[in-house]
Design an enzyme around this catalytic site. Structure first.
Site, PDB file in Angstrom:
ATOM      1  N   ASP A 113      -2.952  71.195  28.839  1.00 30.62           N
ATOM      2  CA  ASP A 113      -4.637  71.814  28.380  1.00 30.62           C
ATOM      3  C   ASP A 113      -4.672  73.044  27.986  1.00 30.62           C
ATOM      4  OD1 ASP A 113      -7.406  72.597  28.641  1.00 30.62           O
ATOM      5  OD2 ASP A 113      -7.543  70.661  29.579  1.00 30.62           O
TER       6      ASP A 113
ATOM      7  N   HIS B 149      -9.570  60.770  28.147  1.00 31.40           N
ATOM      8  CA  HIS B 149      -8.367  61.411  28.488  1.00 31.40           C
ATOM      9  C   HIS B 149      -8.369  61.495  30.310  1.00 31.40           C
ATOM     10  CE1 HIS B 149     -11.262  64.311  27.397  1.00 31.40           C
ATOM     11  NE2 HIS B 149     -11.097  64.941  28.236  1.00 31.40           N
ATOM     12  N   PHE B 150      -7.145  61.737  30.978  1.00 30.62           N
ATOM     13  CA  PHE B 150      -7.086  62.144  32.282  1.00 30.62           C
ATOM     14  C   PHE B 150      -6.603  63.433  32.236  1.00 30.62           C
ATOM     15  CE2 PHE B 150      -7.567  57.652  33.533  1.00 30.62           C
ATOM     16  CZ  PHE B 150      -8.047  57.686  34.952  1.00 30.62           C
ATOM     17  N   HIS B 151      -7.386  64.315  33.419  1.00 24.99           N
ATOM     18  CA  HIS B 151      -7.140  65.483  33.460  1.00 24.99           C
ATOM     19  C   HIS B 151      -6.176  65.548  34.954  1.00 24.99           C
ATOM     20  CE1 HIS B 151     -10.069  67.947  31.350  1.00 24.99           C
ATOM     21  NE2 HIS B 151     -10.873  66.761  31.327  1.00 24.99           N
TER      22      HIS B 151
END
Ligand code: 5GP
Length: 139
Positions: A33, A102-104
Site C-alpha cells: 500500500d 482488495h484485502f488490507h
C-alpha cells in the site's frame, strides 16, 4: 454499478501503473500500500473485474482468501509483529476508496496506534526494502 476498468488497481493489474509487488499468481496479485497504515501494510487483489465482495464468484473468492492467508503469514514473519489485521471494505459508505475489491493486510503491535487510512505517502525505497523481506518470507 458497472465495474470501472480505469480504477488504479485495474491499471496496476494490467501493468499500466507501477506497484511494489510481493506476490503474483494466475488469479491474484499482492503489493505494498503506498499510504500504509502501518509498516508492512500490503494489499491483495483478485485479477477478476470486481468492485466488491458481492461481485466475486465463489472460486475467485477462494483464490483471494488463499492468497490473503499466504501473504498474511509472510507479512507476520517478515515484520515480526504481535498481531495482524485483515480489512476489506465494500462501498463508499464502508470507507472503500478504490473500486476494485482488495484485502488490507496490516501488522499490529501492542500500544502502536493504527495510522490514518490513505493519508501519507511512503518512501518507495522503504516500501521496496519491506517488500523484499515479505518476498523472502514467502519463500
Ligand atoms: P480502500 O479505501 O479502498 O479500502 O483502500 C484503498 C487503499 O489503496 C488505501 O489504503 C490506499 O492507501 C491505497 N492506494 C490508493 N492508491 C494507490 C496506488 O496507486 N497504489 C497503491 N499501491 N496503493 C494505493
Amino acid at each position: 454499478m458497472a465495474y470501472d476498468p480505469d480504477n488504479i488497481f485495474a491499471k496496476i493489474i494490467r501493468g499500466e501503473a507501477p506497484c511494489v509487488k510481493v506476490y503474483e499468481d494466475d488469479h491474484t496479485l499482492a503489493f505494498m500500500d503506498v499510504m500504509p497504515q502501518a509498516d508492512g501494510h500490503t494489499l491483495v487483489v483478485p485479477k477478476a473485474d470486481a468492485e466488491s465482495i458481492f461481485d466475486l464468484d465463489v472460486e475467485m473468492t477462494a483464490c483471494l482468501m488463499r492468497t490473503t492467508q499466504k501473504v498474511a503469514k509472510a507479512v507476520k514473519k517478515a515484520l515480526d509483529c504481535e498481531g495482524l489485521m485483515l480489512a476489506q471494505l465494500n462501498g463508499r459508505a464502508a470507507g472503500q476508496t478504490v473500486s476494485h475489491i482488495h484485502f488490507h493486510v496490516i501488522p499490529r503491535n501492542d500500544g502502536a496506534s493504527l495510522g490514518l487510512h490513505g493519508r501519507s505517502m511512503a518512501d518507495t525505497k522503504h516500501l521496496e526494502a519491506v517488500a523484499e523481506k515479505i518476498r523472502a518470507a514467502l519463500g
